[in-house]
Motif scaffolding. Structure first.
Motif, PDB file in Angstrom:
ATOM      1  N   ASP A 182      49.309  51.239  45.352  1.00 60.89           N
ATOM      2  CA  ASP A 182      47.740  51.357  45.168  1.00 60.89           C
ATOM      3  C   ASP A 182      47.907  50.633  43.530  1.00 60.89           C
ATOM      4  N   LEU A 183      48.566  51.201  42.661  1.00 62.24           N
ATOM      5  CA  LEU A 183      48.243  50.717  41.155  1.00 62.24           C
ATOM      6  C   LEU A 183      48.657  49.411  41.093  1.00 62.24           C
ATOM      7  N   ALA A 184      49.637  48.689  41.837  1.00 57.27           N
ATOM      8  CA  ALA A 184      49.767  47.378  41.600  1.00 57.27           C
ATOM      9  C   ALA A 184      48.880  46.518  42.407  1.00 57.27           C
ATOM     10  N   ARG A 185      47.931  47.054  43.623  1.00 56.30           N
ATOM     11  CA  ARG A 185      47.076  46.309  44.130  1.00 56.30           C
ATOM     12  C   ARG A 185      45.792  46.251  43.065  1.00 56.30           C
ATOM     13  N   VAL A 186      45.546  47.262  42.250  1.00 58.85           N
ATOM     14  CA  VAL A 186      44.420  47.423  41.332  1.00 58.85           C
ATOM     15  C   VAL A 186      44.842  46.473  40.143  1.00 58.85           C
ATOM     16  N   LEU A 187      46.022  46.597  39.541  1.00 58.57           N
ATOM     17  CA  LEU A 187      46.406  45.671  38.579  1.00 58.57           C
ATOM     18  C   LEU A 187      46.371  44.164  38.825  1.00 58.57           C
ATOM     19  N   SER A 188      46.721  44.049  40.180  1.00 60.49           N
ATOM     20  CA  SER A 188      46.754  42.380  40.687  1.00 60.49           C
ATOM     21  C   SER A 188      45.298  41.904  40.772  1.00 60.49           C
ATOM     22  N   ARG A 189      44.555  42.774  41.365  1.00 64.99           N
ATOM     23  CA  ARG A 189      42.964  42.202  41.375  1.00 64.99           C
ATOM     24  C   ARG A 189      42.382  42.215  39.885  1.00 64.99           C
ATOM     25  N   CYS A 190      42.794  43.030  38.996  1.00 67.41           N
ATOM     26  CA  CYS A 190      42.339  42.808  37.612  1.00 67.41           C
ATOM     27  C   CYS A 190      42.909  41.621  37.030  1.00 67.41           C
ATOM     28  N   LEU A 191      43.937  41.156  37.214  1.00 66.61           N
ATOM     29  CA  LEU A 191      44.706  39.851  36.869  1.00 66.61           C
ATOM     30  C   LEU A 191      43.712  38.627  37.523  1.00 66.61           C
ATOM     31  N   SER A 192      43.714  38.889  38.800  1.00 67.08           N
ATOM     32  CA  SER A 192      42.832  37.845  39.550  1.00 67.08           C
ATOM     33  C   SER A 192      41.467  37.577  39.224  1.00 67.08           C
ATOM     34  N   VAL A 193      40.893  38.801  38.784  1.00 62.49           N
ATOM     35  CA  VAL A 193      39.465  38.560  38.314  1.00 62.49           C
ATOM     36  C   VAL A 193      39.488  37.861  36.930  1.00 62.49           C
ATOM     37  N   TRP A 194      40.150  38.516  36.256  1.00 60.57           N
ATOM     38  CA  TRP A 194      40.135  38.008  34.687  1.00 60.57           C
ATOM     39  C   TRP A 194      40.824  36.743  34.431  1.00 60.57           C
ATOM     40  N   GLU A 195      41.731  36.245  35.482  1.00 55.00           N
ATOM     41  CA  GLU A 195      42.318  35.028  35.314  1.00 55.00           C
ATOM     42  C   GLU A 195      43.204  34.727  34.041  1.00 55.00           C
ATOM     43  N   SER A 196      43.445  35.842  33.461  1.00 59.58           N
ATOM     44  CA  SER A 196      44.262  35.881  32.208  1.00 59.58           C
ATOM     45  C   SER A 196      44.752  37.160  31.975  1.00 59.58           C
ATOM     46  N   GLN A 197      46.090  36.992  31.536  1.00 62.15           N
ATOM     47  CA  GLN A 197      46.785  38.425  31.255  1.00 62.15           C
ATOM     48  C   GLN A 197      46.251  39.142  30.138  1.00 62.15           C
ATOM     49  N   GLU A 198      45.939  38.345  29.156  1.00 60.84           N
ATOM     50  CA  GLU A 198      45.487  39.010  27.816  1.00 60.84           C
ATOM     51  C   GLU A 198      44.049  39.474  28.045  1.00 60.84           C
ATOM     52  N   LEU A 199      43.224  38.673  28.969  1.00 71.53           N
ATOM     53  CA  LEU A 199      41.815  39.289  29.001  1.00 71.53           C
ATOM     54  C   LEU A 199      41.777  40.663  29.999  1.00 71.53           C
ATOM     55  N   ALA A 200      42.647  40.598  30.949  1.00 70.95           N
ATOM     56  CA  ALA A 200      43.016  41.807  31.705  1.00 70.95           C
ATOM     57  C   ALA A 200      43.200  42.961  31.076  1.00 70.95           C
ATOM     58  N   TYR A 201      44.359  42.608  30.100  1.00 73.87           N
ATOM     59  CA  TYR A 201      44.763  43.806  29.265  1.00 73.87           C
ATOM     60  C   TYR A 201      43.649  44.331  28.354  1.00 73.87           C
ATOM     61  N   GLU A 202      42.886  43.307  27.761  1.00 76.71           N
ATOM     62  CA  GLU A 202      41.723  43.752  26.932  1.00 76.71           C
ATOM     63  C   GLU A 202      40.799  44.595  27.657  1.00 76.71           C
ATOM     64  N   TRP A 203      40.322  44.146  28.791  1.00 76.39           N
ATOM     65  CA  TRP A 203      39.368  45.040  29.661  1.00 76.39           C
ATOM     66  C   TRP A 203      39.945  46.146  30.036  1.00 76.39           C
TER      67      TRP A 203
END
Length: 76
Positions: A16-37
């Motif tokens: 479940d955690l992996a799915r949420v983090l994967s979706r976060c990366l997909s939405v923000w299209e950048s590891q840096e932006l996902a991390y900031e969010w």
């Protein structure tokens, strides 16, 4: 982890955690932006940072819902 296998509850939590983090990366299209969010308070999460909610199923569900809204263009 000293165990060869994870119990089903732990496995489901990690998946479940992996799915949420994967979706976060997909939405923000950048590891840096996902991390900031993930690290900053989000109004749609009642001012909580997403990272602070990842430890519970309900928190991960709430984050996933917000990510779905962002993906759909709803930033309210």
């Amino acid at each position: 982890c000293r165990s060869e296998f994870l119990d089903s509850r732990t496995s489901e939590t990690i998946l479940d955690l992996a799915r949420v983090l994967s979706r976060c990366l997909s939405v923000w299209e950048s590891q840096e932006l996902a991390y900031e969010w993930l690290m900053h308070p989000v109004t749609a999460l009642n001012g909580h940072s997403p990272i602070s909610l990842l430890d519970t199923f309900e928190g991960r569900h709430w984050i996933a819902e917000v990510l779905r809204k962002i993906e759909g263009g709803d930033f309210s």
